[in-house]
Write a protein that holds these residues in place. Structure first.
Motif, PDB file in Angstrom:
ATOM      1  N   ALA A  40     -72.416 -43.860 -67.212  1.00  0.00           N
ATOM      2  CA  ALA A  40     -73.178 -43.851 -68.616  1.00  0.00           C
ATOM      3  C   ALA A  40     -74.524 -43.271 -68.686  1.00  0.00           C
ATOM      4  O   ALA A  40     -74.772 -42.623 -69.547  1.00  0.00           O
ATOM      5  CB  ALA A  40     -73.436 -45.341 -69.167  1.00  0.00           C
ATOM      6  N   GLY A  41     -75.108 -43.155 -67.329  1.00  0.00           N
ATOM      7  CA  GLY A  41     -76.364 -42.363 -67.160  1.00  0.00           C
ATOM      8  C   GLY A  41     -76.165 -40.895 -67.160  1.00  0.00           C
ATOM      9  O   GLY A  41     -76.913 -40.267 -67.595  1.00  0.00           O
ATOM     10  N   LYS A  42     -74.916 -40.548 -66.598  1.00  0.00           N
ATOM     11  CA  LYS A  42     -74.805 -39.206 -66.628  1.00  0.00           C
ATOM     12  C   LYS A  42     -74.356 -38.384 -68.044  1.00  0.00           C
ATOM     13  O   LYS A  42     -74.845 -37.359 -68.595  1.00  0.00           O
ATOM     14  CB  LYS A  42     -73.675 -38.653 -65.965  1.00  0.00           C
ATOM     15  CG  LYS A  42     -74.031 -38.549 -64.477  1.00  0.00           C
ATOM     16  CD  LYS A  42     -75.155 -37.565 -64.239  1.00  0.00           C
ATOM     17  CE  LYS A  42     -75.669 -37.457 -63.111  1.00  0.00           C
ATOM     18  NZ  LYS A  42     -76.745 -36.388 -62.764  1.00  0.00           N
ATOM     19  N   LEU A  43     -73.641 -39.461 -68.852  1.00  0.00           N
ATOM     20  CA  LEU A  43     -73.354 -39.276 -70.320  1.00  0.00           C
ATOM     21  C   LEU A  43     -74.768 -39.048 -71.149  1.00  0.00           C
ATOM     22  O   LEU A  43     -74.913 -38.156 -71.978  1.00  0.00           O
ATOM     23  CB  LEU A  43     -72.701 -40.230 -70.901  1.00  0.00           C
ATOM     24  CG  LEU A  43     -71.229 -40.137 -70.488  1.00  0.00           C
ATOM     25  CD1 LEU A  43     -70.353 -41.193 -71.161  1.00  0.00           C
ATOM     26  CD2 LEU A  43     -70.608 -38.763 -70.861  1.00  0.00           C
ATOM     27  N   GLN A  44     -75.784 -40.096 -70.871  1.00  0.00           N
ATOM     28  CA  GLN A  44     -76.914 -39.880 -71.470  1.00  0.00           C
ATOM     29  C   GLN A  44     -77.823 -38.641 -71.086  1.00  0.00           C
ATOM     30  O   GLN A  44     -78.445 -38.153 -72.072  1.00  0.00           O
ATOM     31  CB  GLN A  44     -77.674 -41.285 -70.818  1.00  0.00           C
ATOM     32  CG  GLN A  44     -79.071 -41.548 -71.519  1.00  0.00           C
ATOM     33  CD  GLN A  44     -79.731 -42.661 -71.217  1.00  0.00           C
ATOM     34  OE1 GLN A  44     -79.302 -43.274 -70.008  1.00  0.00           O
ATOM     35  NE2 GLN A  44     -80.862 -43.215 -71.849  1.00  0.00           N
ATOM     36  N   GLU A  45     -77.895 -38.322 -69.892  1.00  0.00           N
ATOM     37  CA  GLU A  45     -78.344 -37.020 -69.292  1.00  0.00           C
ATOM     38  C   GLU A  45     -77.788 -35.981 -70.112  1.00  0.00           C
ATOM     39  O   GLU A  45     -78.780 -34.876 -70.711  1.00  0.00           O
ATOM     40  CB  GLU A  45     -78.626 -37.144 -67.965  1.00  0.00           C
ATOM     41  CG  GLU A  45     -79.059 -36.103 -67.519  1.00  0.00           C
ATOM     42  CD  GLU A  45     -78.777 -35.911 -65.870  1.00  0.00           C
ATOM     43  OE1 GLU A  45     -78.777 -34.757 -65.384  1.00  0.00           O
ATOM     44  OE2 GLU A  45     -78.947 -36.992 -65.187  1.00  0.00           O
ATOM     45  N   ARG A  46     -76.387 -35.661 -70.211  1.00  0.00           N
ATOM     46  CA  ARG A  46     -76.049 -34.489 -70.514  1.00  0.00           C
ATOM     47  C   ARG A  46     -76.131 -34.288 -71.866  1.00  0.00           C
ATOM     48  O   ARG A  46     -75.825 -33.172 -72.452  1.00  0.00           O
ATOM     49  CB  ARG A  46     -74.442 -34.491 -69.808  1.00  0.00           C
ATOM     50  CG  ARG A  46     -74.299 -34.389 -68.356  1.00  0.00           C
ATOM     51  CD  ARG A  46     -74.856 -33.176 -67.830  1.00  0.00           C
ATOM     52  NE  ARG A  46     -74.488 -32.949 -66.285  1.00  0.00           N
ATOM     53  CZ  ARG A  46     -75.267 -32.897 -65.571  1.00  0.00           C
ATOM     54  NH1 ARG A  46     -76.401 -32.301 -65.713  1.00  0.00           N
ATOM     55  NH2 ARG A  46     -75.030 -32.996 -64.191  1.00  0.00           N
ATOM     56  N   GLY A  48     -77.882 -36.252 -74.195  1.00  0.00           N
ATOM     57  CA  GLY A  48     -79.036 -36.520 -74.857  1.00  0.00           C
ATOM     58  C   GLY A  48     -78.934 -37.759 -76.031  1.00  0.00           C
ATOM     59  O   GLY A  48     -79.466 -37.963 -76.839  1.00  0.00           O
ATOM     60  N   ILE A  49     -77.886 -38.745 -75.523  1.00  0.00           N
ATOM     61  CA  ILE A  49     -77.717 -39.954 -76.269  1.00  0.00           C
ATOM     62  C   ILE A  49     -78.408 -41.056 -75.821  1.00  0.00           C
ATOM     63  O   ILE A  49     -78.660 -41.334 -74.473  1.00  0.00           O
ATOM     64  CB  ILE A  49     -76.154 -40.196 -76.507  1.00  0.00           C
ATOM     65  CG1 ILE A  49     -75.454 -40.275 -75.035  1.00  0.00           C
ATOM     66  CG2 ILE A  49     -75.559 -39.175 -77.241  1.00  0.00           C
ATOM     67  CD1 ILE A  49     -74.090 -40.692 -75.207  1.00  0.00           C
ATOM     68  N   ALA A  50     -78.457 -42.257 -76.622  1.00  0.00           N
ATOM     69  CA  ALA A  50     -79.072 -43.527 -76.034  1.00  0.00           C
ATOM     70  C   ALA A  50     -78.357 -44.227 -75.177  1.00  0.00           C
ATOM     71  O   ALA A  50     -77.078 -43.998 -74.977  1.00  0.00           O
ATOM     72  CB  ALA A  50     -79.462 -44.349 -77.241  1.00  0.00           C
ATOM     73  N   ARG A  51     -78.899 -45.049 -74.086  1.00  0.00           N
ATOM     74  CA  ARG A  51     -78.320 -45.752 -73.239  1.00  0.00           C
ATOM     75  C   ARG A  51     -77.052 -46.405 -73.454  1.00  0.00           C
ATOM     76  O   ARG A  51     -75.783 -46.790 -73.176  1.00  0.00           O
ATOM     77  CB  ARG A  51     -79.069 -46.513 -72.271  1.00  0.00           C
ATOM     78  CG  ARG A  51     -78.656 -47.182 -71.032  1.00  0.00           C
ATOM     79  CD  ARG A  51     -78.225 -46.188 -70.038  1.00  0.00           C
ATOM     80  NE  ARG A  51     -77.834 -47.007 -68.678  1.00  0.00           N
ATOM     81  CZ  ARG A  51     -77.652 -46.377 -67.845  1.00  0.00           C
ATOM     82  NH1 ARG A  51     -77.242 -44.988 -67.712  1.00  0.00           N
ATOM     83  NH2 ARG A  51     -77.239 -47.022 -66.743  1.00  0.00           N
ATOM     84  N   ASP A  52     -77.349 -47.245 -74.722  1.00  0.00           N
ATOM     85  CA  ASP A  52     -76.343 -47.936 -75.635  1.00  0.00           C
ATOM     86  C   ASP A  52     -75.183 -47.359 -75.811  1.00  0.00           C
ATOM     87  O   ASP A  52     -73.784 -47.604 -75.847  1.00  0.00           O
ATOM     88  CB  ASP A  52     -76.918 -48.946 -76.471  1.00  0.00           C
ATOM     89  CG  ASP A  52     -77.776 -50.024 -76.104  1.00  0.00           C
ATOM     90  OD1 ASP A  52     -77.867 -50.383 -75.053  1.00  0.00           O
ATOM     91  OD2 ASP A  52     -78.881 -50.555 -76.878  1.00  0.00           O
ATOM     92  N   GLU A  53     -75.234 -46.138 -76.476  1.00  0.00           N
ATOM     93  CA  GLU A  53     -74.263 -45.435 -76.966  1.00  0.00           C
ATOM     94  C   GLU A  53     -73.425 -44.711 -75.838  1.00  0.00           C
ATOM     95  O   GLU A  53     -72.293 -44.780 -75.838  1.00  0.00           O
ATOM     96  CB  GLU A  53     -74.807 -44.142 -77.920  1.00  0.00           C
ATOM     97  CG  GLU A  53     -73.768 -42.930 -78.083  1.00  0.00           C
ATOM     98  CD  GLU A  53     -72.636 -43.703 -79.298  1.00  0.00           C
ATOM     99  OE1 GLU A  53     -71.608 -43.155 -79.226  1.00  0.00           O
ATOM    100  OE2 GLU A  53     -73.091 -44.668 -79.841  1.00  0.00           O
ATOM    101  N   ALA A  54     -74.159 -44.341 -74.549  1.00  0.00           N
ATOM    102  CA  ALA A  54     -73.278 -43.875 -73.633  1.00  0.00           C
ATOM    103  C   ALA A  54     -72.554 -45.020 -73.010  1.00  0.00           C
ATOM    104  O   ALA A  54     -71.223 -44.733 -72.546  1.00  0.00           O
ATOM    105  CB  ALA A  54     -74.334 -43.433 -72.429  1.00  0.00           C
TER     106      ALA A  54
END
Length: 65
Positions: A40-46, A48-54
């Protein structure tokens, strides 16, 4: 699918993950090794989405398996 099953089927899932999230690198996928929080953290980083969405995307991916 729970995290134990994800970890057990990790090699098979890596290709599916790369297909779904093309911006993840091989290293991102390798280091995640079934760790939903890391993924989820990597999705957020790559992406640019919110943590909850990731986290939601990771849960949805796991539910599809």
């Amino acid at each position: 699918m729970n995290e134990d099953r994800i970890q057990g089927n990790w090699k098979q899932l890596k290709g599916k993950m790369k297909s779904q999230w093309g911006r993840l690198t091989d290293n991102d996928v390798t280091y995640a090794e079934g760790n939903a929080e890391y993924l989820a953290g990597k999705l957020q980083e790559r992406y640019g989405i919110a943590r909850d969405e990731a986290k939601k995307q990771v849960r949805d991916f796991a539910d599809q398996l």
